[in-house]
Design a protein around this motif. Structure first.
Motif, PDB file in Angstrom:
ATOM      1  N   LEU A   1      -8.361   1.080   2.484  1.00 16.60           N
ATOM      2  CA  LEU A   1      -7.855  -0.297   2.420  1.00 16.60           C
ATOM      3  C   LEU A   1      -7.057  -0.637   3.682  1.00 16.60           C
ATOM      4  CD1 LEU A   1      -6.720  -0.284  -1.320  1.00 16.60           C
ATOM      5  CD2 LEU A   1      -8.517  -1.730  -0.362  1.00 16.60           C
ATOM      6  N   ALA A   2      -6.209   0.298   4.131  1.00 16.07           N
ATOM      7  CA  ALA A   2      -5.391   0.036   5.317  1.00 16.07           C
ATOM      8  C   ALA A   2      -6.261  -0.111   6.548  1.00 16.07           C
ATOM      9  CB  ALA A   2      -4.385   1.174   5.498  1.00 16.07           C
TER      10      ALA A   2
ATOM     11  N   GLY B   1     -10.054  -1.051 -12.000  1.00 14.61           N
ATOM     12  CA  GLY B   1      -9.690   0.003 -12.937  1.00 14.61           C
ATOM     13  C   GLY B   1      -9.556   1.366 -12.286  1.00 14.61           C
ATOM     14  N   SER B   2      -9.930   1.467 -11.027  1.00 13.51           N
ATOM     15  CA  SER B   2      -9.795   2.757 -10.334  1.00 13.51           C
ATOM     16  C   SER B   2      -8.319   3.084 -10.114  1.00 13.51           C
ATOM     17  CB  SER B   2     -10.503   2.705  -8.972  1.00 13.51           C
ATOM     18  OG  SER B   2     -11.885   2.451  -9.116  1.00 13.51           O
ATOM     19  N   VAL B   3      -7.981   4.359 -10.244  1.00 10.70           N
ATOM     20  CA  VAL B   3      -6.627   4.812  -9.931  1.00 10.70           C
ATOM     21  C   VAL B   3      -6.599   5.125  -8.430  1.00 10.70           C
ATOM     22  CG1 VAL B   3      -4.858   6.548 -10.353  1.00 10.70           C
ATOM     23  CG2 VAL B   3      -6.280   5.722 -12.242  1.00 10.70           C
ATOM     24  N   LEU B   4      -5.761   4.429  -7.688  1.00  6.67           N
ATOM     25  CA  LEU B   4      -5.740   4.557  -6.231  1.00  6.67           C
ATOM     26  C   LEU B   4      -5.139   5.885  -5.802  1.00  6.67           C
ATOM     27  CD1 LEU B   4      -4.608   0.917  -5.347  1.00  6.67           C
ATOM     28  CD2 LEU B   4      -6.916   1.858  -5.285  1.00  6.67           C
TER      29      LEU B   4
ATOM     30  N   ALA C   1      -1.432   3.778  -8.700  1.00  2.00           N
ATOM     31  CA  ALA C   1      -1.548   2.485  -9.380  1.00  2.00           C
ATOM     32  C   ALA C   1      -3.002   2.206  -9.743  1.00  2.00           C
ATOM     33  CB  ALA C   1      -0.996   1.364  -8.498  1.00  2.00           C
ATOM     34  N   ILE C   2      -3.222   1.255 -10.657  1.00  5.54           N
ATOM     35  CA  ILE C   2      -4.578   0.911 -11.135  1.00  5.54           C
ATOM     36  C   ILE C   2      -5.021  -0.370 -10.421  1.00  5.54           C
ATOM     37  CG2 ILE C   2      -5.982   0.316 -13.138  1.00  5.54           C
ATOM     38  CD1 ILE C   2      -3.833   1.783 -14.835  1.00  5.54           C
ATOM     39  N   LEU C   3      -6.159  -0.299  -9.768  1.00  8.15           N
ATOM     40  CA  LEU C   3      -6.664  -1.464  -9.053  1.00  8.15           C
ATOM     41  C   LEU C   3      -7.061  -2.556 -10.045  1.00  8.15           C
ATOM     42  CD1 LEU C   3      -7.407  -2.598  -6.235  1.00  8.15           C
ATOM     43  CD2 LEU C   3      -9.705  -1.660  -6.581  1.00  8.15           C
ATOM     44  N   ALA C   4      -6.552  -3.790  -9.847  1.00  8.23           N
ATOM     45  CA  ALA C   4      -6.787  -4.874 -10.802  1.00  8.23           C
ATOM     46  C   ALA C   4      -8.123  -5.571 -10.590  1.00  8.23           C
ATOM     47  CB  ALA C   4      -5.657  -5.894 -10.724  1.00  8.23           C
TER      48      ALA C   4
ATOM     49  N   LEU D   1       0.825  -1.213   0.000  1.00 14.84           N
ATOM     50  CA  LEU D   1       0.000   0.000   0.000  1.00 14.84           C
ATOM     51  C   LEU D   1       0.856   1.258   0.000  1.00 14.84           C
ATOM     52  CD1 LEU D   1      -2.981  -0.783   2.425  1.00 14.84           C
ATOM     53  CD2 LEU D   1      -2.922  -0.848  -0.063  1.00 14.84           C
ATOM     54  N   ALA D   2       2.039   1.168   0.601  1.00 20.97           N
ATOM     55  CA  ALA D   2       2.906   2.337   0.648  1.00 20.97           C
ATOM     56  C   ALA D   2       3.378   2.755  -0.738  1.00 20.97           C
ATOM     57  CB  ALA D   2       4.110   2.057   1.558  1.00 20.97           C
ATOM     58  N   GLU D   3       3.291   1.818  -1.731  1.00 22.98           N
ATOM     59  CA  GLU D   3       3.746   2.125  -3.089  1.00 22.98           C
ATOM     60  C   GLU D   3       2.597   2.177  -4.084  1.00 22.98           C
ATOM     61  OE1 GLU D   3       6.671  -0.789  -4.124  1.00 22.98           O
ATOM     62  OE2 GLU D   3       7.741  -0.599  -2.217  1.00 22.98           O
ATOM     63  N   ALA D   4       1.345   2.145  -3.587  1.00 22.48           N
ATOM     64  CA  ALA D   4       0.183   1.981  -4.473  1.00 22.48           C
ATOM     65  C   ALA D   4      -0.414   3.286  -4.966  1.00 22.48           C
ATOM     66  CB  ALA D   4      -0.890   1.165  -3.760  1.00 22.48           C
ATOM     67  N   ASP D   5       0.083   4.428  -4.492  1.00 21.20           N
ATOM     68  CA  ASP D   5      -0.500   5.692  -4.939  1.00 21.20           C
ATOM     69  C   ASP D   5      -0.323   5.855  -6.459  1.00 21.20           C
ATOM     70  OD1 ASP D   5      -1.796   8.128  -4.631  1.00 21.20           O
ATOM     71  OD2 ASP D   5       0.109   9.214  -4.551  1.00 21.20           O
TER      72      ASP D   5
END
Length: 550
Positions: A41-42, A30-33, A14-17, A8-12
């Motif tokens: 999520l955390a 497909g959402s951009v986090l 990113a595209i949710l699969a 999660l610390a690197e997910a900013d």
């Protein structure tokens, strides 16, 4: 693109699969986090999430779909907004969908990330109908792949386009021979009118001419003066050669013949030419019918402004087997009822069989010839009926009369319909009419078999049935051996009224002479189709089939 579990610390960014359901919230695939999504999520105990992360040069799915759609889009095509990596192309007008199938195949073959799906080439479409969809499979496409696909799509005319139908004036010539029924001529005009008007054209006043070169050429020239932008010749007799009456008339009128024949059935016997720049065609016999045939394919392309070359025609063979195939209904108000946009499973023609077994057998009295046993112990009528049952004809109707019970007993247990001719003593026509009255309503034709012709094999019967094709002008099929006409015969349903009007001890053969243009003769390998068995002498002439009798 990097795909897989992401802390999660690197997910900013990113595209949710995959869609994730949280308490009181759903984060869709497909959402951009962003920071809020990551915090949610955390809060529910997620430490990592499966994502797609773009790398340098990657193009997001919607942008990639948008760019490829623009590169593909040709004349009279609108497009939807990109969403989830998809753009649809729709027709802005009725017309013919024209594709560069080779280029589309090449684009689909570049990389699995890009796909283009279309309707079949040369499909008739209406306004607002979807004709193609562009879908980017992953969440992004490599930039180099997209650039190559765009370059291919733009290298020439657009690979996807709609060509509108032009309001052409069409001239039709009907050539005439003695014996051609007026109803056939009228049916040809109506079928042609429906085809032409469905493609936004109009039919000029129809001209008739004797079935000979000079008269037909004169009619062609007259139609050109009337403003014809397309010339059609419906011959009284099917065209069989480039030098036949119709093609010769086109040449005599100052035109040229560009191709004869096509690998489409029905529609084989079509002849394409032109007089100057005006297309001129000699129609195949099947064009008298409204059913789909190869002429439709040529006509649609010409109305859409396409040049139809000999190579185009010769390339129609794959998918060109149209005979006895029902096409799917079309939700297209402007399209012909039988447009070649799809097909259902093949449906064999329904041809019934009549076995006439009602005669009094006077020439073999006191024996009933139909009940005479062959060398295997089978009565003659049983041998005949069993061979008919093994053929493609269905149902099989046996007409009884003289010694009705004995004939039915001999055939007991076999899947036949029995019809009794009460007035069988009046002659053959009475038996014939009794059988015809029992035909199922959906039978397209009937094969009339004689109960005293036991040498006619199932293979012979099926050859006759295969030759039956009213759309191609083969509405009456008769067997021949060395030029002599025999039995049984196959008749199209159109002849039933005339057959039901026959009286006396005669059959329907004389009707074939009145409709010579609708007759097909099928040559047989032996004389079985000529041999009936009316007398004891005739039986003695079939050694090995019937035992010698005193």
């Amino acid at each position: 693109m990097i795909f897989g579990p992401t802390p999660l610390a690197e997910a900013d960014g990113a595209i949710l699969a995959h869609t994730v359901r949280l308490k009181g919230r759903v984060i869709k695939k497909g959402s951009v986090l962003d920071g809020d999504a990551i915090a949610a999520l955390a809060a529910e105990g997620h430490h990592s999430i499966i994502t797609a992360r773009l790398e340098r040069g990657d193009v997001p799915e919607d942008e990639a779909a948008d760019r490829l759609a623009e590169a593909l889009r040709g004349n009279l095509l609108a497009r939807t907004r990109a969403a989830t990596g998809r753009v649809n192309l729709t027709a802005e007008s009725a017309g013919l969908l024209v594709l560069d199938t080779m280029r589309i195949d090449r684009i689909n073959g570049i990389d699995e990330s890009l796909t283009v799906a279309t309707l079949p080439n040369h499909t008739i479409v209406t306004a607002k109908e979807m004709v193609a969809t562009i879908k980017v499979i992953p969440f992004a496409a490599p930039g180099a792949v997209l650039h190559l696909a765009e370059s291919m799509a733009r290298s020439g005319r657009p690979p996807v386009a709609v060509h509108p139908f032009r309001p052409l004036k069409v001239g039709l010539i009907l050539t005439e021979l003695p014996g051609i029924k007026e109803s056939v001529m009228e049916g040809t005009v109506e079928a042609t009118r429906v085809r032409v008007e469905a493609l936004h054209g109009s039919l000029l006043p129809v001209r008739r001419a004797a079935h000979e070169e000079g008269a037909t050429a004169a009619a062609l020239r007259a139609l050109l003066k009337d403003g014809a932008e397309m010339l059609l010749i419906a011959g009284a007799s099917a065209v069989v050669d480039r030098r036949d009456v119709g093609p010769a008339a086109i040449v005599r009128a100052g035109g040229v013949i560009e191709h004869f024949g096509m690998p489409v059935d029905p529609g084989n016997l079509i002849c394409l030419g032109r007089v100057g720049e005006v297309p001129a065609m000699v129609l195949p016999g099947c064009a008298r019918s409204p059913k789909l045939n190869g002429f439709d394919w040529v006509l649609q392309r010409l109305f859409a402004g396409l040049v139809v070359t000999a190579r185009d025609v010769m390339g129609m063979g794959v998918g060109g087997l149209l005979k006895e195939i029902e096409v799917r209904p079309l939700p297209r108000g402007e399209a012909p009822k039988a447009a070649p946009a799809g097909r259902a499973p093949r449906r064999p023609r329904k041809i019934a069989a009549l076995v006439l077994a009602a005669g009094r057998s006077r020439r073999m009295a006191p024996l009933n010839k139909l009940l005479v046993n062959d060398a295997t112990g089978r009565p003659m009528v049983v041998r005949v009926v069993e061979q008919v049952l093994e053929s493609q004809a269905h149902p099989v109707i046996v007409v009884t009369g003289h010694e009705r019970d004995a004939v039915q007993d001999a055939l007991a247990g076999r899947p036949v319909w029995f019809v009794h001719a009460e007035d069988y003593a009046e002659g053959l026509s009475a038996s014939l009419k009794a059988g015809l009255a029992a035909l199922p309503a959906d039978a397209e034709g009937v094969m009339i078999c004689l109960g005293d012709m036991p040498l006619v094999s199932t293979a012979m019967l099926d050859r006759l049935l295969a030759g039956f094709d009213p759309e191609e002008g083969r509405a009456i099929v008769m067997p021949t051996y060395r030029g002599k006409q025999g039995n049984p015969m196959v008749w199209g349903r159109e002849f039933l009224p005339a057959m039901l009007a026959i009286t006396g001890d005669v059959g329907a053969r004389h009707l074939a002479g009145k409709h010579a243009d609708r007759v097909a003769e099928i040559e047989m390998p032996d004389d079985a189709v000529l041999r009936d068995f009316d007398t004891a002498e005739a039986l003695a002439g079939a050694p090995g089939i019937f035992p010698a009798r005193g």
